[in-house]
Design a protein around this motif. Structure first.
Motif, PDB file in Angstrom:
ATOM      1  N   GLU A 202       0.841  -1.209   0.000  1.00 14.47           N
ATOM      2  CA  GLU A 202       0.000   0.000   0.000  1.00 14.47           C
ATOM      3  C   GLU A 202       0.873   1.256   0.000  1.00 14.47           C
ATOM      4  OE1 GLU A 202      -3.533   2.389   0.216  1.00 14.47           O
ATOM      5  OE2 GLU A 202      -3.093   0.381  -0.502  1.00 14.47           O
ATOM      6  N   ASP A 203       1.942   1.247   0.769  1.00 19.05           N
ATOM      7  CA  ASP A 203       2.877   2.378   0.781  1.00 19.05           C
ATOM      8  C   ASP A 203       3.421   2.620  -0.626  1.00 19.05           C
ATOM      9  OD1 ASP A 203       2.590   2.520   3.560  1.00 19.05           O
ATOM     10  OD2 ASP A 203       4.488   1.473   3.956  1.00 19.05           O
ATOM     11  N   VAL A 204       3.854   1.552  -1.273  1.00 13.55           N
ATOM     12  CA  VAL A 204       4.412   1.653  -2.629  1.00 13.55           C
ATOM     13  C   VAL A 204       3.355   2.173  -3.594  1.00 13.55           C
ATOM     14  CG1 VAL A 204       5.392   0.343  -4.551  1.00 13.55           C
ATOM     15  CG2 VAL A 204       6.124  -0.140  -2.209  1.00 13.55           C
ATOM     16  N   ARG A 205       2.130   1.673  -3.476  1.00 13.11           N
ATOM     17  CA  ARG A 205       1.045   2.086  -4.370  1.00 13.11           C
ATOM     18  C   ARG A 205       0.747   3.580  -4.228  1.00 13.11           C
ATOM     19  NH1 ARG A 205      -3.978   3.437  -4.262  1.00 13.11           N
ATOM     20  NH2 ARG A 205      -4.248   3.051  -2.044  1.00 13.11           N
ATOM     21  N   VAL A 206       0.678   4.065  -2.994  1.00 13.71           N
ATOM     22  CA  VAL A 206       0.392   5.484  -2.756  1.00 13.71           C
ATOM     23  C   VAL A 206       1.520   6.351  -3.314  1.00 13.71           C
ATOM     24  CG1 VAL A 206       0.138   7.243  -0.961  1.00 13.71           C
ATOM     25  CG2 VAL A 206      -1.124   5.091  -0.787  1.00 13.71           C
ATOM     26  N   LEU A 207       2.751   5.968  -3.074  1.00 17.88           N
ATOM     27  CA  LEU A 207       3.877   6.730  -3.610  1.00 17.88           C
ATOM     28  C   LEU A 207       3.855   6.735  -5.139  1.00 17.88           C
ATOM     29  CD1 LEU A 207       6.677   5.642  -1.151  1.00 17.88           C
ATOM     30  CD2 LEU A 207       5.692   7.928  -1.382  1.00 17.88           C
ATOM     31  N   GLN A 208       3.497   5.609  -5.742  1.00 17.24           N
ATOM     32  CA  GLN A 208       3.414   5.534  -7.203  1.00 17.24           C
ATOM     33  C   GLN A 208       2.313   6.441  -7.735  1.00 17.24           C
ATOM     34  OE1 GLN A 208       5.566   3.836  -9.361  1.00 17.24           O
ATOM     35  NE2 GLN A 208       4.518   5.235 -10.744  1.00 17.24           N
ATOM     36  N   GLU A 209       1.198   6.513  -7.034  1.00 17.58           N
ATOM     37  CA  GLU A 209       0.110   7.399  -7.461  1.00 17.58           C
ATOM     38  C   GLU A 209       0.540   8.860  -7.394  1.00 17.58           C
ATOM     39  OE1 GLU A 209      -3.538   6.516  -5.422  1.00 17.58           O
ATOM     40  OE2 GLU A 209      -3.615   4.491  -6.252  1.00 17.58           O
ATOM     41  N   PHE A 210       1.257   9.231  -6.342  1.00 16.24           N
ATOM     42  CA  PHE A 210       1.782  10.596  -6.250  1.00 16.24           C
ATOM     43  C   PHE A 210       2.767  10.864  -7.383  1.00 16.24           C
ATOM     44  CE2 PHE A 210       0.314  11.035  -1.808  1.00 16.24           C
ATOM     45  CZ  PHE A 210      -0.169  12.330  -1.870  1.00 16.24           C
ATOM     46  N   GLU A 211       3.620   9.892  -7.661  1.00 15.89           N
ATOM     47  CA  GLU A 211       4.596  10.066  -8.738  1.00 15.89           C
ATOM     48  C   GLU A 211       3.908  10.202 -10.097  1.00 15.89           C
ATOM     49  OE1 GLU A 211       8.463   7.798 -10.576  1.00 15.89           O
ATOM     50  OE2 GLU A 211       8.022   7.543  -8.440  1.00 15.89           O
ATOM     51  N   ASP A 212       2.862   9.431 -10.318  1.00 17.74           N
ATOM     52  CA  ASP A 212       2.101   9.535 -11.571  1.00 17.74           C
ATOM     53  C   ASP A 212       1.495  10.934 -11.717  1.00 17.74           C
ATOM     54  OD1 ASP A 212       2.730   6.883 -12.084  1.00 17.74           O
ATOM     55  OD2 ASP A 212       0.744   6.135 -11.513  1.00 17.74           O
ATOM     56  N   LEU A 213       0.901  11.443 -10.635  1.00 16.64           N
ATOM     57  CA  LEU A 213       0.339  12.802 -10.668  1.00 16.64           C
ATOM     58  C   LEU A 213       1.430  13.842 -10.908  1.00 16.64           C
ATOM     59  CD1 LEU A 213      -2.174  12.632  -7.683  1.00 16.64           C
ATOM     60  CD2 LEU A 213      -2.749  12.902 -10.102  1.00 16.64           C
ATOM     61  N   ALA A 214       2.563  13.654 -10.260  1.00 24.08           N
ATOM     62  CA  ALA A 214       3.670  14.593 -10.415  1.00 24.08           C
ATOM     63  C   ALA A 214       4.198  14.592 -11.854  1.00 24.08           C
ATOM     64  CB  ALA A 214       4.787  14.256  -9.434  1.00 24.08           C
ATOM     65  N   ARG A 215       4.293  13.437 -12.476  1.00 25.18           N
ATOM     66  CA  ARG A 215       4.750  13.361 -13.873  1.00 25.18           C
ATOM     67  C   ARG A 215       3.760  14.051 -14.813  1.00 25.18           C
ATOM     68  NH1 ARG A 215       9.246  10.651 -14.168  1.00 25.18           N
ATOM     69  NH2 ARG A 215       9.712   8.982 -12.699  1.00 25.18           N
ATOM     70  N   GLU A 216       2.465  13.867 -14.551  1.00 29.30           N
ATOM     71  CA  GLU A 216       1.450  14.539 -15.359  1.00 29.30           C
ATOM     72  C   GLU A 216       1.567  16.055 -15.199  1.00 29.30           C
ATOM     73  OE1 GLU A 216      -3.403  14.693 -15.828  1.00 29.30           O
ATOM     74  OE2 GLU A 216      -2.501  13.032 -14.740  1.00 29.30           O
ATOM     75  N   CYS A 217       1.769  16.492 -13.980  1.00 30.73           N
ATOM     76  CA  CYS A 217       1.929  17.927 -13.706  1.00 30.73           C
ATOM     77  C   CYS A 217       3.198  18.460 -14.359  1.00 30.73           C
ATOM     78  CB  CYS A 217       1.953  18.150 -12.196  1.00 30.73           C
ATOM     79  SG  CYS A 217       2.046  19.875 -11.702  1.00 30.73           S
ATOM     80  N   ALA A 218       4.275  17.709 -14.309  1.00 32.60           N
ATOM     81  CA  ALA A 218       5.543  18.142 -14.909  1.00 32.60           C
ATOM     82  C   ALA A 218       5.418  18.304 -16.414  1.00 32.60           C
ATOM     83  CB  ALA A 218       6.649  17.139 -14.578  1.00 32.60           C
ATOM     84  N   ALA A 219       4.573  17.505 -17.029  1.00 37.50           N
ATOM     85  CA  ALA A 219       4.418  17.536 -18.484  1.00 37.50           C
ATOM     86  C   ALA A 219       3.551  18.695 -18.960  1.00 37.50           C
ATOM     87  CB  ALA A 219       3.818  16.213 -18.963  1.00 37.50           C
ATOM     88  N   ASN A 220       2.821  19.321 -18.049  1.00 36.01           N
ATOM     89  CA  ASN A 220       1.911  20.398 -18.440  1.00 36.01           C
ATOM     90  C   ASN A 220       2.120  21.603 -17.521  1.00 36.01           C
ATOM     91  OD1 ASN A 220      -0.232  22.112 -18.954  1.00 36.01           O
ATOM     92  ND2 ASN A 220      -1.723  20.476 -19.132  1.00 36.01           N
ATOM     93  N   PRO A 221       2.764  22.668 -18.008  1.00 34.93           N
ATOM     94  CA  PRO A 221       3.057  23.833 -17.170  1.00 34.93           C
ATOM     95  C   PRO A 221       1.824  24.522 -16.588  1.00 34.93           C
ATOM     96  CG  PRO A 221       4.288  23.934 -19.218  1.00 34.93           C
ATOM     97  CD  PRO A 221       3.327  22.793 -19.345  1.00 34.93           C
ATOM     98  N   ALA A 222       0.649  24.248 -17.120  1.00 39.62           N
ATOM     99  CA  ALA A 222      -0.566  24.875 -16.605  1.00 39.62           C
ATOM    100  C   ALA A 222      -1.086  24.177 -15.344  1.00 39.62           C
ATOM    101  CB  ALA A 222      -1.655  24.865 -17.677  1.00 39.62           C
TER     102      ALA A 222
END
Length: 64
Positions: A36-56
């Protein structure tokens, strides 16, 4: 970035801050104990990558 997170207030991270945030999440994963710890961290990382790809986009972390 992680040191700015406070469980009682909100923090907004911009897309420009995402590379550092992603790196910190990757280092934090070494301390994950459960799947569960790994899954939550992966979800945050996925959101962060999406945010990094779009400056808006921004990542909002809201405390209580």
């Amino acid at each position: 970035m992680l040191e700015r997170i406070d469980p009682y207030r909100s923090v907004i991270l911009t897309s420009a801050e995402m590379p550092q945030f992603i790196g910190e999440l990757a280092r934090l994963r070494a301390f994950a104990v459960t799947a569960e710890d790994v899954r939550v961290l992966q979800e945050f990382e996925d959101l962060a990558r999406e945010c990094a790809a779009n400056p808006a986009l921004e990542l909002h972390l809201d405390g209580d």
